[in-house]
Design an enzyme around this catalytic site. Structure first.
Site, PDB file in Angstrom:
ATOM      1  N   GLY A   8      -3.752 -10.570   0.334  1.00 48.14           N
ATOM      2  CA  GLY A   8      -3.505  -9.747  -0.854  1.00 48.14           C
ATOM      3  C   GLY A   8      -2.675 -10.517  -1.869  1.00 48.14           C
ATOM      4  O   GLY A   8      -1.824  -9.959  -2.573  1.00 48.14           O
ATOM      5  N   ALA A   9      -2.948 -11.835  -1.958  1.00 46.53           N
ATOM      6  CA  ALA A   9      -2.110 -12.743  -2.763  1.00 46.53           C
ATOM      7  C   ALA A   9      -2.075 -12.388  -4.248  1.00 46.53           C
ATOM      8  O   ALA A   9      -1.106 -12.698  -4.938  1.00 46.53           O
ATOM      9  CB  ALA A   9      -2.617 -14.176  -2.590  1.00 46.53           C
ATOM     10  N   ARG A  12       0.575  -6.964  -6.597  1.00 50.35           N
ATOM     11  CA  ARG A  12       1.954  -6.959  -7.115  1.00 50.35           C
ATOM     12  C   ARG A  12       2.901  -7.632  -6.129  1.00 50.35           C
ATOM     13  O   ARG A  12       3.690  -8.505  -6.491  1.00 50.35           O
ATOM     14  CB  ARG A  12       2.408  -5.509  -7.378  1.00 50.35           C
ATOM     15  CG  ARG A  12       1.906  -4.908  -8.676  1.00 50.35           C
ATOM     16  CD  ARG A  12       2.314  -3.442  -8.796  1.00 50.35           C
ATOM     17  NE  ARG A  12       1.530  -2.643  -7.879  1.00 50.35           N
ATOM     18  CZ  ARG A  12       0.369  -2.042  -8.182  1.00 50.35           C
ATOM     19  NH1 ARG A  12      -0.085  -2.105  -9.410  1.00 50.35           N
ATOM     20  NH2 ARG A  12      -0.299  -1.351  -7.287  1.00 50.35           N
ATOM     21  N   GLU A  34      -7.572 -12.951  -0.866  1.00 48.50           N
ATOM     22  CA  GLU A  34      -7.744 -11.721  -1.663  1.00 48.50           C
ATOM     23  C   GLU A  34      -9.056 -11.067  -1.245  1.00 48.50           C
ATOM     24  O   GLU A  34      -9.876 -11.691  -0.571  1.00 48.50           O
ATOM     25  CB  GLU A  34      -7.750 -12.037  -3.153  1.00 48.50           C
ATOM     26  CG  GLU A  34      -6.483 -11.580  -3.892  1.00 48.50           C
ATOM     27  CD  GLU A  34      -6.215 -10.073  -3.793  1.00 48.50           C
ATOM     28  OE1 GLU A  34      -7.179  -9.308  -3.623  1.00 48.50           O
ATOM     29  OE2 GLU A  34      -5.061  -9.653  -3.879  1.00 48.50           O
ATOM     30  N   ALA A 121       7.887  -2.844   8.563  1.00 51.67           N
ATOM     31  CA  ALA A 121       8.920  -1.993   7.961  1.00 51.67           C
ATOM     32  C   ALA A 121       8.344  -1.335   6.713  1.00 51.67           C
ATOM     33  O   ALA A 121       7.618  -1.975   5.960  1.00 51.67           O
ATOM     34  CB  ALA A 121      10.140  -2.837   7.584  1.00 51.67           C
ATOM     35  N   HIS A 154       7.841   6.446  -7.782  1.00 53.08           N
ATOM     36  CA  HIS A 154       7.208   5.122  -7.807  1.00 53.08           C
ATOM     37  C   HIS A 154       6.275   5.018  -9.006  1.00 53.08           C
ATOM     38  O   HIS A 154       5.890   6.030  -9.599  1.00 53.08           O
ATOM     39  CB  HIS A 154       6.397   4.871  -6.529  1.00 53.08           C
ATOM     40  CG  HIS A 154       7.244   4.408  -5.381  1.00 53.08           C
ATOM     41  ND1 HIS A 154       7.862   5.291  -4.528  1.00 53.08           N
ATOM     42  CD2 HIS A 154       7.569   3.161  -4.944  1.00 53.08           C
ATOM     43  CE1 HIS A 154       8.532   4.605  -3.611  1.00 53.08           C
ATOM     44  NE2 HIS A 154       8.379   3.307  -3.841  1.00 53.08           N
ATOM     45  N   HIS A 155       5.863   3.785  -9.286  1.00 46.57           N
ATOM     46  CA  HIS A 155       4.922   3.457 -10.358  1.00 46.57           C
ATOM     47  C   HIS A 155       3.601   4.215 -10.205  1.00 46.57           C
ATOM     48  O   HIS A 155       3.243   4.672  -9.113  1.00 46.57           O
ATOM     49  CB  HIS A 155       4.655   1.948 -10.356  1.00 46.57           C
ATOM     50  CG  HIS A 155       4.195   1.430  -9.028  1.00 46.57           C
ATOM     51  ND1 HIS A 155       2.882   1.382  -8.666  1.00 46.57           N
ATOM     52  CD2 HIS A 155       4.898   0.979  -7.960  1.00 46.57           C
ATOM     53  CE1 HIS A 155       2.785   0.911  -7.444  1.00 46.57           C
ATOM     54  NE2 HIS A 155       3.996   0.651  -6.978  1.00 46.57           N
ATOM     55  N   LYS A 158       0.758   3.559  -7.274  1.00 47.71           N
ATOM     56  CA  LYS A 158       0.994   3.703  -5.827  1.00 47.71           C
ATOM     57  C   LYS A 158      -0.039   4.623  -5.180  1.00 47.71           C
ATOM     58  O   LYS A 158      -0.366   5.670  -5.709  1.00 47.71           O
ATOM     59  CB  LYS A 158       2.410   4.217  -5.559  1.00 47.71           C
ATOM     60  CG  LYS A 158       2.739   4.224  -4.070  1.00 47.71           C
ATOM     61  CD  LYS A 158       4.220   4.266  -3.802  1.00 47.71           C
ATOM     62  CE  LYS A 158       4.504   4.361  -2.307  1.00 47.71           C
ATOM     63  NZ  LYS A 158       4.028   3.192  -1.552  1.00 47.71           N
ATOM     64  N   THR A 165       8.947   4.681   2.719  1.00 41.79           N
ATOM     65  CA  THR A 165      10.421   4.683   2.778  1.00 41.79           C
ATOM     66  C   THR A 165      10.958   6.110   2.813  1.00 41.79           C
ATOM     67  O   THR A 165      11.892   6.408   3.566  1.00 41.79           O
ATOM     68  CB  THR A 165      10.989   3.929   1.556  1.00 41.79           C
ATOM     69  OG1 THR A 165      10.445   2.616   1.560  1.00 41.79           O
ATOM     70  CG2 THR A 165      12.501   3.864   1.600  1.00 41.79           C
TER      71      THR A 165
END
Ligand code: NAD
Length: 265
Positions: A8-9, A12, A34, A121, A154-155, A158, A165
């Site tokens: 996923g280079a 974001r 990608e 995480a 969030h933006h 998302k 989180t």
């Protein structure tokens, strides 16, 4: 020196991760991928992030002869399962930041990676991991007399809600109170909801603009209010944490680790 692949280079987080690996003295980028037909495919990973060429061209898939030690994966649930299958087949470790895996997906991921080293995480920032500890401790002290609500922003891009989180904060509160999170979580309120049930752990979600991540956990009684809030200003905080996790993982026995393990909490 460990060899890192970033999947996923062009995303974001992927772009931040390339920069974070470039500035680390302990690891080097050996592969970047990608999704098929992404405009990032075929570009040098360094050029992709506005730096000097690294000699690593973004490809559509990982290759066995890339000599990868660890894959850092911040992509999407289905893609992460594919990457895990590759990692397990080639004895490669993973650092996983992808959120939004459901319970079945998570079980599948753990089964695929059962014999490998993984750090997963929902948030790789040191500050958020501290906030998780504080939320658990606060909930343990205050109990269910204090109404607990978790509010996150969030933006607009998302994909999942509530954020990984926010869910982790809710789980920390439930752990602090020694209750079952799934029985207390309230994800939506609309219409005639009736009064708030004691012990509910409520979630509220905003999606707006380019907000990197804003999480507040409220503990509210009739007399006072405590807020534990974390605001991420720059995605680099997650990328640095993920690279720190990848470097930490090198000397570890196979197993499933969290950021709390990496930070020594
Ligand atoms: P993004 O959409 O900008 O980037 C994801 C990238 O993955 C895209 O470029 C997409 O084309 C690529 N991708 C999809 N399938 C692929 C495949 N099969 N192979 C290779 N690449 C593929 O999203 P983002 O904002 O960078 O977030 C990515 C994930 O990371 C989300 O799940 C997000 O919630 C999570 N995230 C986690 C943390 C954390 O600290 N754990 C922090 C930020 C974001």
């Amino acid at each position: 020196m460990s060899n890192i692949a970033i999947v996923g280079a062009g995303g974001r987080m992927g772009r931040m991760l390339i920069r974070a690996v470039m500035t680390s003295d302990h690891c080097t980028l050996v592969a970047a991928t990608e999704r098929e037909n992404s405009p990032s495919v075929g570009k040098d990973a360094g050029i992709l992030v506005g730096a000097t060429a690294l000699g690593v061209v973004v490809c559509e898939s990982l290759q066995a002869d890339d000599n990868i030690d660890t894959i850092i994966d911040f992509t999407a649930p289905a893609a992460t399962l594919q990457h895990a299958a590759f990692a397990a087949a080639h004895g490669i470790s993973m650092v996983i930041g992808t959120t939004g895996l459901d319970a079945a997906g998570l079980t599948q991921l753990r089964t695929i990676m059962a014999a490998q080293s993984v750090v997963m995480a929902p948030n790789f920032s040191v500050g958020v991991n501290l906030a998780l500890q504080l939320a658990e401790r606060t909930a343990a002290t205050l109990g269910e007399e204090y109404d607990t609500e978790i509010v996150e922003t969030h933006h607009r891009h998302k994909m999942d809600a509530p954020s990984g989180t926010a869910l982790a904060l809710g789980q920390a509160v439930a752990a602090g109170r020694d209750v079952d999170f799934s029985e207390r979580a309230v994800y939506a309120r609309h219409g005639l909801t009736g009064p708030r049930k004691p012990g509910d752990i409520g979630f509220a979600v905003m999606r707006a603009g380019s907000v990197v991540g804003d999480h507040a956990t409220y503990f509210v009684s009739d007399e006072e209010q405590i807020e534990i809030r974390h605001v991420a200003h720059d995605r680099m905080v997650f990328a640095k944490g993920a690279v720190r996790a990848a470097n930490w993982l090198v000397a570890k026995q196979p197993g499933w680790y969290t950021m709390a393990d990496v930070l020594g909490f």
